[in-house]
Design an enzyme around this catalytic site. Structure first.
Site, PDB file in Angstrom:
ATOM      1  N   ARG A  88       0.817  -1.207   0.000  1.00 40.15           N
ATOM      2  CA  ARG A  88       0.000   0.000   0.000  1.00 40.15           C
ATOM      3  C   ARG A  88       0.855   1.264   0.000  1.00 40.15           C
ATOM      4  NH1 ARG A  88      -2.980  -1.412   3.819  1.00 40.15           N
ATOM      5  NH2 ARG A  88      -4.949  -1.808   2.782  1.00 40.15           N
ATOM      6  N   TYR A  89       1.986   1.234   0.694  1.00 39.09           N
ATOM      7  CA  TYR A  89       2.863   2.395   0.821  1.00 39.09           C
ATOM      8  C   TYR A  89       4.177   2.123   0.097  1.00 39.09           C
ATOM      9  CZ  TYR A  89      -0.415   3.284   4.625  1.00 39.09           C
ATOM     10  OH  TYR A  89      -1.566   3.462   5.369  1.00 39.09           O
ATOM     11  N   ARG A 113       7.184   0.158   2.188  1.00 44.14           N
ATOM     12  CA  ARG A 113       6.940  -0.975   3.070  1.00 44.14           C
ATOM     13  C   ARG A 113       5.823  -1.858   2.524  1.00 44.14           C
ATOM     14  NH1 ARG A 113       5.403   3.812   4.805  1.00 44.14           N
ATOM     15  NH2 ARG A 113       3.443   4.187   5.926  1.00 44.14           N
ATOM     16  N   CYS A 163      -4.176 -17.678  14.342  1.00 42.06           N
ATOM     17  CA  CYS A 163      -3.701 -17.077  15.588  1.00 42.06           C
ATOM     18  C   CYS A 163      -3.880 -18.093  16.713  1.00 42.06           C
ATOM     19  CB  CYS A 163      -4.497 -15.816  15.915  1.00 42.06           C
ATOM     20  SG  CYS A 163      -4.397 -14.510  14.680  1.00 42.06           S
ATOM     21  N   CYS A 185      -9.639 -12.660  18.292  1.00 41.13           N
ATOM     22  CA  CYS A 185     -10.275 -11.471  18.841  1.00 41.13           C
ATOM     23  C   CYS A 185     -11.612 -11.268  18.141  1.00 41.13           C
ATOM     24  CB  CYS A 185      -9.380 -10.249  18.631  1.00 41.13           C
ATOM     25  SG  CYS A 185      -7.701 -10.440  19.278  1.00 41.13           S
ATOM     26  N   CYS A 197     -11.570  -8.519  15.183  1.00 40.21           N
ATOM     27  CA  CYS A 197     -10.475  -8.571  14.216  1.00 40.21           C
ATOM     28  C   CYS A 197     -10.909  -8.033  12.849  1.00 40.21           C
ATOM     29  CB  CYS A 197     -10.001 -10.008  14.061  1.00 40.21           C
ATOM     30  SG  CYS A 197      -8.684 -10.213  12.831  1.00 40.21           S
ATOM     31  N   ARG A 256      -9.469  -8.698  10.097  1.00 34.24           N
ATOM     32  CA  ARG A 256      -9.309  -9.753   9.083  1.00 34.24           C
ATOM     33  C   ARG A 256     -10.109 -11.001   9.457  1.00 34.24           C
ATOM     34  NH1 ARG A 256      -3.434  -8.203   8.750  1.00 34.24           N
ATOM     35  NH2 ARG A 256      -3.280  -6.877   6.915  1.00 34.24           N
ATOM     36  N   ASP A 263     -11.978  -0.756  12.925  1.00 31.92           N
ATOM     37  CA  ASP A 263     -12.325  -0.838  11.511  1.00 31.92           C
ATOM     38  C   ASP A 263     -13.759  -1.332  11.326  1.00 31.92           C
ATOM     39  OD1 ASP A 263      -9.731  -0.078  10.460  1.00 31.92           O
ATOM     40  OD2 ASP A 263      -9.019  -2.008  11.223  1.00 31.92           O
ATOM     41  N   ASP A 315      -7.754   3.786   9.622  1.00 28.36           N
ATOM     42  CA  ASP A 315      -7.486   3.208   8.311  1.00 28.36           C
ATOM     43  C   ASP A 315      -8.705   3.503   7.438  1.00 28.36           C
ATOM     44  OD1 ASP A 315      -5.574   1.811   6.774  1.00 28.36           O
ATOM     45  OD2 ASP A 315      -5.264   0.426   8.439  1.00 28.36           O
ATOM     46  N   LYS A 374      -3.712   4.781   6.136  1.00 30.30           N
ATOM     47  CA  LYS A 374      -3.871   5.101   7.545  1.00 30.30           C
ATOM     48  C   LYS A 374      -3.508   6.567   7.783  1.00 30.30           C
ATOM     49  CE  LYS A 374      -2.301   1.900  10.365  1.00 30.30           C
ATOM     50  NZ  LYS A 374      -1.447   1.346   9.318  1.00 30.30           N
TER      51      LYS A 374
END
Length: 352
Positions: free
Chosen positions: A87-88, A91, A100, A104, A107, A109, A270, A307, A314
Protein backbone atom coordinates in the site's frame (compact mmCIF):
# COMPACT_ATOMS: atom_id res chain seq x y z
CA UNK A 1 -15.02 -20.85 8.57
CA UNK A 2 -13.05 -23.51 10.40
CA UNK A 3 -13.12 -23.13 14.18
CA UNK A 4 -11.18 -24.44 17.11
CA UNK A 5 -13.59 -23.48 19.83
CA UNK A 6 -12.35 -23.75 23.38
CA UNK A 7 -15.05 -23.64 26.05
CA UNK A 8 -15.34 -20.30 27.78
CA UNK A 9 -15.56 -20.11 31.57
CA UNK A 10 -19.03 -21.25 32.56
CA UNK A 11 -20.43 -17.85 33.53
CA UNK A 12 -19.10 -16.28 30.31
CA UNK A 13 -20.43 -18.91 27.93
CA UNK A 14 -23.25 -18.31 25.46
CA UNK A 15 -26.73 -18.88 26.77
CA UNK A 16 -27.94 -19.31 23.18
CA UNK A 17 -26.18 -22.36 21.74
CA UNK A 18 -27.75 -21.79 18.32
CA UNK A 19 -26.33 -18.26 18.16
CA UNK A 20 -22.90 -19.56 19.17
CA UNK A 21 -23.02 -22.12 16.38
CA UNK A 22 -23.94 -19.45 13.84
CA UNK A 23 -21.11 -17.17 14.99
CA UNK A 24 -18.63 -20.06 14.84
CA UNK A 25 -19.79 -20.94 11.31
CA UNK A 26 -18.92 -17.45 10.12
CA UNK A 27 -15.95 -16.40 12.28
CA UNK A 28 -13.14 -18.36 13.92
CA UNK A 29 -13.53 -18.95 17.65
CA UNK A 30 -10.70 -19.97 19.95
CA UNK A 31 -9.50 -19.14 23.46
CA UNK A 32 -6.30 -20.43 25.03
CA UNK A 33 -6.12 -21.83 28.57
CA UNK A 34 -4.01 -18.79 29.44
CA UNK A 35 -6.78 -16.41 28.35
CA UNK A 36 -9.44 -18.39 30.16
CA UNK A 37 -7.38 -18.13 33.35
CA UNK A 38 -6.70 -14.43 32.78
CA UNK A 39 -10.43 -13.76 32.43
CA UNK A 40 -11.33 -15.80 35.50
CA UNK A 41 -8.56 -14.27 37.62
CA UNK A 42 -8.85 -10.64 36.46
CA UNK A 43 -8.44 -8.25 39.41
CA UNK A 44 -11.83 -6.52 39.07
CA UNK A 45 -15.22 -7.20 37.52
CA UNK A 46 -14.59 -4.40 35.01
CA UNK A 47 -11.26 -5.91 33.97
CA UNK A 48 -12.82 -9.34 33.70
CA UNK A 49 -15.59 -7.98 31.48
CA UNK A 50 -13.06 -6.10 29.32
CA UNK A 51 -11.07 -9.28 28.68
CA UNK A 52 -14.15 -11.40 28.04
CA UNK A 53 -15.54 -8.85 25.57
CA UNK A 54 -12.40 -9.24 23.46
CA UNK A 55 -12.33 -13.03 23.27
CA UNK A 56 -15.67 -14.60 24.22
CA UNK A 57 -18.09 -14.70 21.25
CA UNK A 58 -21.31 -12.72 21.38
CA UNK A 59 -24.62 -12.93 19.55
CA UNK A 60 -24.05 -9.27 18.63
CA UNK A 61 -21.51 -10.49 16.06
CA UNK A 62 -24.40 -11.74 13.96
CA UNK A 63 -25.57 -8.15 13.38
CA UNK A 64 -23.95 -6.95 10.15
CA UNK A 65 -24.54 -3.28 9.27
CA UNK A 66 -24.54 -1.92 5.68
CA UNK A 67 -21.28 -0.01 6.15
CA UNK A 68 -19.33 -3.06 7.36
CA UNK A 69 -17.04 -4.95 5.01
CA UNK A 70 -15.25 -8.29 4.76
CA UNK A 71 -12.10 -6.36 3.75
CA UNK A 72 -12.54 -3.13 5.72
CA UNK A 73 -9.13 -1.56 5.04
CA UNK A 74 -8.84 -2.60 1.38
CA UNK A 75 -5.99 -5.11 1.54
CA UNK A 76 -7.21 -6.93 -1.57
CA UNK A 77 -6.83 -3.97 -3.93
CA UNK A 78 -3.17 -3.59 -2.93
CA UNK A 79 -2.18 -7.26 -3.12
CA UNK A 80 0.04 -7.83 -6.19
CA UNK A 81 0.84 -11.44 -5.22
CA UNK A 82 -0.81 -13.80 -2.71
CA UNK A 83 0.12 -13.12 0.90
CA UNK A 84 1.51 -9.64 0.28
CA UNK A 85 0.02 -6.13 0.51
CA UNK A 86 1.91 -3.15 -0.96
CA UNK A 87 0.00 0.00 0.00
CA UNK A 88 2.86 2.40 0.82
CA UNK A 89 6.01 2.93 -1.30
CA UNK A 90 8.64 1.91 1.26
CA UNK A 91 6.94 -0.97 3.07
CA UNK A 92 4.88 -4.09 2.52
CA UNK A 93 2.79 -6.45 4.61
CA UNK A 94 3.76 -10.10 4.32
CA UNK A 95 1.28 -12.64 5.70
CA UNK A 96 3.01 -16.01 6.04
CA UNK A 97 0.18 -17.43 8.17
CA UNK A 98 -3.54 -16.76 8.65
CA UNK A 99 -4.09 -18.37 12.03
CA UNK A 100 -3.70 -17.08 15.59
CA UNK A 101 -3.39 -18.71 18.99
CA UNK A 102 -6.76 -17.13 19.86
CA UNK A 103 -9.26 -15.01 17.95
CA UNK A 104 -10.27 -11.47 18.84
CA UNK A 105 -13.96 -10.75 18.35
CA UNK A 106 -13.20 -7.40 16.65
CA UNK A 107 -10.48 -8.57 14.22
CA UNK A 108 -10.43 -6.61 10.95
CA UNK A 109 -9.31 -9.75 9.08
CA UNK A 110 -11.90 -11.97 10.75
CA UNK A 111 -13.37 -12.94 7.37
CA UNK A 112 -10.18 -14.78 6.39
CA UNK A 113 -8.26 -15.86 9.52
CA UNK A 114 -8.63 -19.26 11.09
CA UNK A 115 -8.97 -21.50 8.05
CA UNK A 116 -7.08 -24.82 7.93
CA UNK A 117 -3.43 -24.72 8.95
CA UNK A 118 -3.34 -21.19 7.55
CA UNK A 119 0.18 -21.40 6.14
CA UNK A 120 0.97 -19.47 2.99
CA UNK A 121 2.00 -22.11 0.42
CA UNK A 122 5.74 -22.25 -0.22
CA UNK A 123 5.32 -21.23 -3.86
CA UNK A 124 3.36 -18.13 -2.85
CA UNK A 125 5.90 -17.28 -0.15
CA UNK A 126 8.68 -17.54 -2.74
CA UNK A 127 6.77 -15.17 -5.05
CA UNK A 128 6.26 -12.68 -2.24
CA UNK A 129 9.94 -12.71 -1.21
CA UNK A 130 10.96 -12.35 -4.87
CA UNK A 131 8.60 -9.37 -5.22
CA UNK A 132 10.32 -7.69 -2.27
CA UNK A 133 13.82 -8.50 -3.57
CA UNK A 134 13.04 -7.00 -6.98
CA UNK A 135 11.92 -3.61 -5.57
CA UNK A 136 14.69 -1.58 -3.93
CA UNK A 137 12.21 1.03 -2.66
CA UNK A 138 10.92 -1.49 -0.13
CA UNK A 139 12.75 -0.68 3.11
CA UNK A 140 10.45 -2.32 5.68
CA UNK A 141 8.72 -5.71 5.68
CA UNK A 142 5.89 -6.14 8.18
CA UNK A 143 5.06 -9.74 9.08
CA UNK A 144 1.43 -10.04 10.04
CA UNK A 145 -1.44 -12.37 9.32
CA UNK A 146 -2.77 -14.11 11.40
CA UNK A 147 -0.03 -14.03 13.97
CA UNK A 148 3.47 -14.64 12.60
CA UNK A 149 4.74 -15.77 16.01
CA UNK A 150 2.62 -18.93 15.80
CA UNK A 151 5.08 -20.15 13.16
CA UNK A 152 7.58 -22.67 14.45
CA UNK A 153 10.88 -21.11 15.53
CA UNK A 154 12.60 -22.99 12.70
CA UNK A 155 10.25 -21.65 10.04
CA UNK A 156 10.27 -18.14 11.50
CA UNK A 157 14.06 -18.03 11.73
CA UNK A 158 14.36 -19.12 8.10
CA UNK A 159 11.95 -16.41 6.96
CA UNK A 160 13.72 -13.69 8.96
CA UNK A 161 17.02 -14.83 7.43
CA UNK A 162 15.60 -14.68 3.89
CA UNK A 163 14.35 -11.14 4.39
CA UNK A 164 17.54 -10.07 6.18
CA UNK A 165 19.54 -11.22 3.15
CA UNK A 166 17.80 -8.65 0.91
CA UNK A 167 20.18 -5.69 0.93
CA UNK A 168 17.57 -2.92 0.75
CA UNK A 169 15.42 -4.28 3.59
CA UNK A 170 16.36 -2.28 6.66
CA UNK A 171 13.58 -3.25 9.07
CA UNK A 172 11.60 -6.43 9.70
CA UNK A 173 8.59 -5.66 11.88
CA UNK A 174 6.29 -8.34 13.31
CA UNK A 175 2.77 -7.77 14.63
CA UNK A 176 1.69 -10.21 17.33
CA UNK A 177 -0.68 -10.92 20.19
CA UNK A 178 1.08 -14.14 21.19
CA UNK A 179 2.56 -12.64 24.40
CA UNK A 180 -1.05 -11.98 25.45
CA UNK A 181 -2.73 -15.03 23.91
CA UNK A 182 -0.22 -17.72 24.90
CA UNK A 183 2.93 -16.31 26.53
CA UNK A 184 4.41 -19.75 27.24
CA UNK A 185 5.01 -20.06 23.48
CA UNK A 186 7.42 -17.12 23.59
CA UNK A 187 10.27 -19.56 24.18
CA UNK A 188 14.02 -18.95 24.04
CA UNK A 189 13.98 -20.63 20.61
CA UNK A 190 11.33 -18.21 19.36
CA UNK A 191 13.23 -15.22 20.73
CA UNK A 192 16.40 -16.54 19.09
CA UNK A 193 14.57 -16.74 15.76
CA UNK A 194 13.69 -13.04 16.00
CA UNK A 195 17.18 -12.03 17.08
CA UNK A 196 18.85 -13.88 14.21
CA UNK A 197 18.91 -11.00 11.70
CA UNK A 198 22.44 -9.78 10.96
CA UNK A 199 21.78 -6.58 8.98
CA UNK A 200 18.10 -5.67 9.37
CA UNK A 201 16.59 -4.33 12.58
CA UNK A 202 13.83 -6.59 13.93
CA UNK A 203 11.00 -4.80 15.75
CA UNK A 204 7.96 -6.36 17.43
CA UNK A 205 4.59 -4.63 17.67
CA UNK A 206 2.66 -6.12 20.59
CA UNK A 207 -1.13 -5.77 20.48
CA UNK A 208 -2.77 -5.19 23.88
CA UNK A 209 -6.03 -3.43 24.74
CA UNK A 210 -6.34 -3.56 28.52
CA UNK A 211 -3.96 -3.41 31.46
CA UNK A 212 -5.29 -6.74 32.76
CA UNK A 213 -3.69 -8.47 29.76
CA UNK A 214 -0.30 -7.94 31.41
CA UNK A 215 -0.37 -11.06 33.54
CA UNK A 216 2.79 -12.35 35.23
CA UNK A 217 3.28 -14.81 32.37
CA UNK A 218 2.87 -12.08 29.76
CA UNK A 219 5.32 -9.81 31.59
CA UNK A 220 7.87 -12.62 31.67
CA UNK A 221 7.45 -13.23 27.93
CA UNK A 222 7.96 -9.54 27.23
CA UNK A 223 11.11 -9.51 29.36
CA UNK A 224 12.51 -12.36 27.30
CA UNK A 225 11.91 -10.33 24.14
CA UNK A 226 13.22 -6.98 25.36
CA UNK A 227 16.12 -8.70 27.10
CA UNK A 228 17.22 -10.04 23.72
CA UNK A 229 17.43 -6.47 22.41
CA UNK A 230 14.22 -6.59 20.38
CA UNK A 231 12.53 -3.14 20.38
CA UNK A 232 8.86 -3.33 21.35
CA UNK A 233 6.07 -0.97 20.27
CA UNK A 234 2.41 -1.16 21.22
CA UNK A 235 -0.71 -1.46 19.09
CA UNK A 236 -4.15 -0.90 20.62
CA UNK A 237 -7.67 -0.87 19.21
CA UNK A 238 -10.08 1.55 20.86
CA UNK A 239 -13.06 -0.61 21.86
CA UNK A 240 -16.35 0.14 23.52
CA UNK A 241 -16.66 -1.69 26.82
CA UNK A 242 -12.94 -2.51 26.88
CA UNK A 243 -10.83 0.64 27.00
CA UNK A 244 -13.21 3.51 26.18
CA UNK A 245 -12.38 5.63 29.23
CA UNK A 246 -9.41 7.87 29.88
CA UNK A 247 -8.67 5.85 33.01
CA UNK A 248 -8.56 2.53 31.16
CA UNK A 249 -6.30 3.96 28.44
CA UNK A 250 -4.00 5.52 31.05
CA UNK A 251 -3.63 2.20 32.89
CA UNK A 252 -3.02 0.36 29.61
CA UNK A 253 -0.37 2.71 28.24
CA UNK A 254 1.40 2.89 31.59
CA UNK A 255 1.43 -0.91 31.72
CA UNK A 256 2.96 -0.96 28.24
CA UNK A 257 5.71 1.51 29.15
CA UNK A 258 6.50 -0.34 32.39
CA UNK A 259 7.03 -3.42 30.25
CA UNK A 260 9.34 -1.58 27.81
CA UNK A 261 6.68 -1.19 25.12
CA UNK A 262 6.36 2.23 23.51
CA UNK A 263 2.68 2.87 22.65
CA UNK A 264 2.71 3.37 18.88
CA UNK A 265 -0.78 3.29 17.39
CA UNK A 266 -4.23 3.61 18.92
CA UNK A 267 -6.48 2.34 16.13
CA UNK A 268 -10.01 3.51 15.61
CA UNK A 269 -11.92 0.23 15.12
CA UNK A 270 -12.33 -0.84 11.51
CA UNK A 271 -15.64 -1.52 9.79
CA UNK A 272 -15.25 -5.28 10.06
CA UNK A 273 -18.39 -7.37 9.81
CA UNK A 274 -20.22 -7.92 13.08
CA UNK A 275 -18.17 -5.47 15.16
CA UNK A 276 -20.62 -2.62 15.58
CA UNK A 277 -21.14 -3.44 19.28
CA UNK A 278 -17.50 -2.55 20.06
CA UNK A 279 -17.16 0.40 17.70
CA UNK A 280 -17.57 3.98 18.93
CA UNK A 281 -17.88 7.27 17.05
CA UNK A 282 -14.71 8.98 15.90
CA UNK A 283 -15.64 12.13 17.85
CA UNK A 284 -15.78 10.11 21.06
CA UNK A 285 -12.33 8.68 20.38
CA UNK A 286 -10.93 12.15 19.76
CA UNK A 287 -12.32 13.34 23.10
CA UNK A 288 -10.68 10.42 24.89
CA UNK A 289 -7.31 11.03 23.28
CA UNK A 290 -7.52 14.72 24.12
CA UNK A 291 -8.16 13.84 27.76
CA UNK A 292 -4.79 12.05 27.93
CA UNK A 293 -2.77 15.02 26.74
CA UNK A 294 -1.14 16.86 29.64
CA UNK A 295 -2.23 14.27 32.20
CA UNK A 296 -0.20 11.25 31.10
CA UNK A 297 3.51 11.02 30.29
CA UNK A 298 4.50 11.62 26.69
CA UNK A 299 5.95 8.10 26.66
CA UNK A 300 2.37 6.87 27.04
CA UNK A 301 0.94 8.78 24.07
CA UNK A 302 0.28 6.75 20.89
CA UNK A 303 -0.90 8.23 17.60
CA UNK A 304 -4.66 7.88 17.16
CA UNK A 305 -5.21 6.61 13.61
CA UNK A 306 -7.96 5.61 11.21
CA UNK A 307 -7.49 3.21 8.31
CA UNK A 308 -9.66 4.79 5.62
CA UNK A 309 -12.04 2.14 4.22
CA UNK A 310 -11.36 1.05 0.66
CA UNK A 311 -7.57 0.86 0.88
CA UNK A 312 -6.82 4.60 1.04
CA UNK A 313 -4.32 4.35 3.88
CA UNK A 314 -3.87 5.10 7.54
CA UNK A 315 -4.10 8.71 8.78
CA UNK A 316 -3.79 10.41 12.19
CA UNK A 317 -7.17 11.60 13.48
CA UNK A 318 -6.29 12.91 16.93
CA UNK A 319 -7.49 16.30 18.18
CA UNK A 320 -5.79 19.35 16.69
CA UNK A 321 -4.35 21.95 19.07
CA UNK A 322 -4.04 24.66 16.38
CA UNK A 323 -6.49 27.05 14.74
CA UNK A 324 -6.16 30.27 12.77
CA UNK A 325 -6.11 33.59 14.60
CA UNK A 326 -8.75 35.63 12.73
CA UNK A 327 -7.23 38.90 13.89
CA UNK A 328 -3.65 38.21 12.83
CA UNK A 329 -2.77 36.42 9.58
CA UNK A 330 0.77 35.83 10.84
CA UNK A 331 -0.33 34.19 14.11
CA UNK A 332 -1.95 30.97 15.28
CA UNK A 333 -4.07 30.09 18.28
CA UNK A 334 -2.62 27.15 20.21
CA UNK A 335 -4.72 25.31 22.77
CA UNK A 336 -2.83 23.99 25.79
CA UNK A 337 -3.57 20.57 27.34
CA UNK A 338 -6.20 22.14 29.62
CA UNK A 339 -8.13 23.80 26.80
CA UNK A 340 -6.85 27.36 27.27
CA UNK A 341 -6.07 29.31 24.07
CA UNK A 342 -2.73 31.05 23.50
CA UNK A 343 -1.51 33.21 20.62
CA UNK A 344 1.67 32.07 18.84
CA UNK A 345 3.94 33.91 18.41
CA UNK A 346 2.84 35.67 21.61
CA UNK A 347 2.08 39.37 21.63
CA UNK A 348 5.41 41.21 22.14
CA UNK A 349 5.87 42.65 25.58
CA UNK A 350 4.41 46.14 25.60
CA UNK A 351 2.73 45.52 22.23
CA UNK A 352 -0.92 45.49 21.29
Amino acid sequence: MATDASPAPADLAFTDADALARVAERFAVRLTPHLEAAIAEAPTDAARAALARQFVPSAAELEITPDERADPIGDDVHSPVPGLVHRYPDRVLLMPVEVCAAYCRFCFRRAVVGQGDGLLPDADLDRAVAYIAERPDIWEVILTGGDPLVLSPRRLKALVARLDAIAHVGVIRLHSRLPVHDPARVTPALVDALAAAADSAVWLAVHANHAAEFTAETRNALRRLSGAGIPLVGQTVLLRGVNDTAEALTDLFRAMVRNRIKPYYLHHPDLAEGTGHVRLPLAEGRRLVKALRGTVSGLCQPTYVLDIPGGHGKVPVGPDALRDDPGHTDATIVEDPWGRPHRYPPVPEGGA
